[in-house]
Design an enzyme around this catalytic site. Structure first.
Site, mmCIF file in Angstrom:
data_model
loop_
_atom_site.group_PDB
_atom_site.id
_atom_site.type_symbol
_atom_site.label_atom_id
_atom_site.label_comp_id
_atom_site.label_asym_id
_atom_site.label_seq_id
_atom_site.Cartn_x
_atom_site.Cartn_y
_atom_site.Cartn_z
ATOM 1 C CB SER A 166 -0.882 0.004 1.256
ATOM 2 O OG SER A 166 -1.382 1.301 1.501
ATOM 3 C CE1 TYR A 174 -7.258 4.675 -2.624
ATOM 4 C CE2 TYR A 174 -5.495 4.526 -0.995
ATOM 5 C CZ TYR A 174 -6.721 4.088 -1.489
ATOM 6 O OH TYR A 174 -7.382 3.079 -0.863
ATOM 7 C CB THR A 212 -6.861 2.546 -5.457
ATOM 8 O OG1 THR A 212 -5.909 1.569 -5.032
ATOM 9 C CG2 THR A 212 -8.243 2.122 -4.985
ATOM 10 C CE LYS A 241 -7.286 -3.089 -4.743
ATOM 11 N NZ LYS A 241 -7.938 -2.079 -3.888
ATOM 12 C CG HIS A 298 -11.477 -0.258 -1.660
ATOM 13 N ND1 HIS A 298 -10.954 0.848 -2.254
ATOM 14 C CD2 HIS A 298 -10.799 -0.394 -0.494
ATOM 15 C CE1 HIS A 298 -9.999 1.364 -1.488
ATOM 16 N NE2 HIS A 298 -9.882 0.618 -0.419
HETATM 17 C C1 GLV Z 1 -8.112 1.979 2.426
HETATM 18 O O1 GLV Z 1 -8.064 2.038 1.239
HETATM 19 C C2 GLV Z 1 -9.040 1.191 3.118
HETATM 20 O O2 GLV Z 1 -9.759 0.418 2.480
HETATM 21 O O3 GLV Z 1 -9.091 1.328 4.344
#
Ligand code: GLV
Length: 367
Positions: free
Chosen positions: A113, A135, A161, A238, A262
């Site tokens: 991440s 991001y 993302t 994504k 997600h």
């Molecule tokens: C971050 O992207 C989460 O899903 O907490």
């Protein structure tokens, strides 16, 4: 019993999950386990796999089962990757370094991440195959700096993302006034940019405040085209669920897509990823790899997702159960288990090669 390298794999994913829950700090557990809203999409991802069954063939020589794949230039022992999960020191002091070590030990793709609680260079030190998730923040200079660092540290692809213009309504985090405690904060981005994530907002989620302040809700396809041209690394998008967006992603220069909602953490009520997969895979038609996440809890789920069009399947929560339960060894245990279950499922289905898996072998019950 399943075994790997002569070692018996006695614990299954449920065992890791309960051990993780028993040791995790309750608000950190809720952040991991929870979804958005009434958690309908979170549940639907898992339920979709329950409704998919395999029609096995018999008397097929399965003395050798072949699971290796290549995706965006990365060779993997199985079509399996670790999905990006932020702030992993919430669940174990070794955080992402341990997750990367478990991934490397099992030939699994590690997608770190952007908000890792361990420095990217330390994740890289674990070896193995690694991609970095990003991001797009309002401040594009931060993004370009991270791209340069990722490349220098041997990350071989970027995963952007695209399903988070705002944060989903994570009810558990709101009830817990959840904020990232000091020991688990991001170690890769300047503290001022990350500050709001660490400040509890009574009656709210600090993460939602952080997203509102820093992410770009005006992100458009032209921004992705810009990044794909600018980056020396392949850019994978994504959070794609619609076939039209999958087409658009390929046109914008994406080197791959991830079919993802997600983990049920963004739009509650969004389609389960397994339900979205066949049409997206048909639209992509092999032009770029299709990755997939959401609800994968068993090796046979990997088989089913492969059959319905996924090239590589990602798991998000399960490796974190392993991490919380036992650090790098726990992550290795979870990933070995999934791979061994996949090999067993392929043998018992009479499909010893990944290329034997196609939609015709799956039956789906209406839900
Ligand atoms: C971050 O992207 C989460 O899903 O907490």
């Amino acid at each position: 019993v399943l075994s790997k390298g002569g070692e018996t794999l006695t614990e299954d994913l449920d065992d890791y999950r309960s051990r993780a829950q028993s040791v995790a700090e309750p608000a950190a557990w809720d952040y991991l386990a929870g979804g958005a809203g009434a958690e309908r999409t979170l549940a639907a991802n898992v339920a979709a796999f329950r409704g998919a069954t395999v029609v096995p063939r018999v008397l097929v020589d399965v003395s050798a089962v072949e699971t290796t794949v290549e995706v965006c230039g990365t060779r993997l022992a199985a079509p399996l990757g670790v999905a990006p999960v932020a702030y992993q020191r919430l669940w174990h002091p070794d955080g992402e370094a341990a997750t990367a070590a478990g991934a490397a030990a099992t030939g699994t793709l590690m997608i770190a991440s952007m908000f890792s609680s361990v420095r990217y260079e330390q994740i890289a030190a674990a070896g193995g195959s690694r991609w970095l998730q990003l991001y797009v923040l309002r401040d594009r200079a931060i993004l370009l700096d991270l791209v340069t660092r990722a490349e220098a540290a041997g990350f071989t692809a970027l995963v952007v993302t695209v399903d988070t213009p705002r944060l989903g309504d994570r009810r558990r985090d709101v009830r817990n006034s959840f904020a990232i405690p000091p020991h688990a904060q991001s170690q890769n981005i300047d503290p001022a940019t990350m500050a709001l994530a660490g400040i509890p907002a009574p009656g709210g989620s600090a993460l939602a405040s952080h997203v509102d302040a820093t992410y770009d809700p005006g992100l458009r396809w032209s921004d992705l085209e810009w990044l794909a041209e600018r980056s020396g690394l392949p850019v994978v998008l994504k959070g794609i669920l619609d076939p039209a967006d999958a087409n658009r992603a390929v046109d914008a220069g994406a080197a791959g897509i991830v079919v993802s909602n997600h983990g049920g953490r963004q739009l509650d009520g969004a389609i389960a990823t397994l339900d979205a997969l066949p049409a997206v895979a048909a639209a992509v038609a092999g032009r770029v790899p299709v990755l997939f996440d959401g609800g994968v809890r068993h090796g046979v789920d990997i088989l089913v997702a492969r059959a319905l069009g996924a090239d590589v399947v990602l798991v998000g929560r399960p490796p974190i159960w392993g991490l919380a339960a036992g650090g790098a060894a726990g992550v290795t245990g979870v990933l070995s288990r999934l791979r061994a279950e996949l090999e067993l499922a392929m043998a018992l289905a009479g499909r010893p090669r990944l290329t034997d898996l196609d939609p015709a072998i799956i039956r789906r019950a209406p839900r």
